[in-house]
Design a protein around this motif. Structure first.
Motif, PDB file in Angstrom:
ATOM      1  N   LEU A 107       0.825  -1.213   0.000  1.00 55.12           N
ATOM      2  CA  LEU A 107       0.000   0.000   0.000  1.00 55.12           C
ATOM      3  C   LEU A 107       0.857   1.261   0.000  1.00 55.12           C
ATOM      4  N   LYS A 108       1.938   1.249   0.740  1.00 55.61           N
ATOM      5  CA  LYS A 108       2.854   2.397   0.760  1.00 55.61           C
ATOM      6  C   LYS A 108       3.435   2.639  -0.633  1.00 55.61           C
ATOM      7  N   THR A 109       3.885   1.576  -1.282  1.00 53.61           N
ATOM      8  CA  THR A 109       4.464   1.691  -2.623  1.00 53.61           C
ATOM      9  C   THR A 109       3.425   2.185  -3.623  1.00 53.61           C
ATOM     10  N   LEU A 110       2.201   1.674  -3.541  1.00 54.60           N
ATOM     11  CA  LEU A 110       1.150   2.088  -4.466  1.00 54.60           C
ATOM     12  C   LEU A 110       0.728   3.543  -4.239  1.00 54.60           C
ATOM     13  N   ARG A 111       0.754   4.015  -2.986  1.00 54.57           N
ATOM     14  CA  ARG A 111       0.455   5.426  -2.719  1.00 54.57           C
ATOM     15  C   ARG A 111       1.507   6.319  -3.366  1.00 54.57           C
ATOM     16  N   ILE A 112       2.759   5.953  -3.237  1.00 55.60           N
ATOM     17  CA  ILE A 112       3.842   6.719  -3.864  1.00 55.60           C
ATOM     18  C   ILE A 112       3.694   6.669  -5.376  1.00 55.60           C
ATOM     19  N   LEU A 113       3.383   5.501  -5.903  1.00 56.09           N
ATOM     20  CA  LEU A 113       3.201   5.326  -7.343  1.00 56.09           C
ATOM     21  C   LEU A 113       2.071   6.207  -7.878  1.00 56.09           C
ATOM     22  N   SER A 114       1.022   6.395  -7.099  1.00 59.92           N
ATOM     23  CA  SER A 114      -0.106   7.203  -7.560  1.00 59.92           C
ATOM     24  C   SER A 114       0.307   8.653  -7.803  1.00 59.92           C
ATOM     25  N   SER A 115       1.318   9.130  -7.110  1.00 55.15           N
ATOM     26  CA  SER A 115       1.821  10.492  -7.316  1.00 55.15           C
ATOM     27  C   SER A 115       2.822  10.573  -8.453  1.00 55.15           C
ATOM     28  N   ASN A 116       3.493   9.477  -8.741  1.00 48.93           N
ATOM     29  CA  ASN A 116       4.526   9.465  -9.769  1.00 48.93           C
ATOM     30  C   ASN A 116       4.476   8.131 -10.521  1.00 48.93           C
ATOM     31  N   PRO A 117       3.520   7.967 -11.443  1.00 51.86           N
ATOM     32  CA  PRO A 117       3.321   6.667 -12.095  1.00 51.86           C
ATOM     33  C   PRO A 117       4.468   6.214 -13.002  1.00 51.86           C
TER      34      PRO A 117
END
Length: 70
Positions: free
Chosen positions: A14-24
């Motif tokens: 979930l942490k990685t996916l939250r970061i990914l949502s800001s910088n895909p």
């Protein structure tokens, strides 16, 4: 111990996916497949995803200890 490992994996994912949502585009493209990217959750776990218009779609998760399918 297995529940703790699963909970830790969930939190890290979930942490990685939250970061990914800001910088895909933070992870590299898969060689030969410009629409597919490989992200890393942990050293032993990856996920593959596509950036489409205004959304990011996770295609699947992969255990890095397995034989690569790509």
């Amino acid at each position: 111990m297995e529940k703790k490992a699963a909970d830790d994996f969930d939190k890290q994912t979930l942490k990685t996916l939250r970061i990914l949502s800001s910088n895909p585009f933070m992870f590299k493209e898969v060689e030969g497949l410009s629409n597919l990217r490989r992200g890393l959750v942990r050293k032993i776990s990856s996920f593959y995803y596509e950036v489409k218009d205004n959304r990011t779609e996770v295609a699947y998760f992969w255990g890095n200890r397995q034989k690569p399918i790509l």
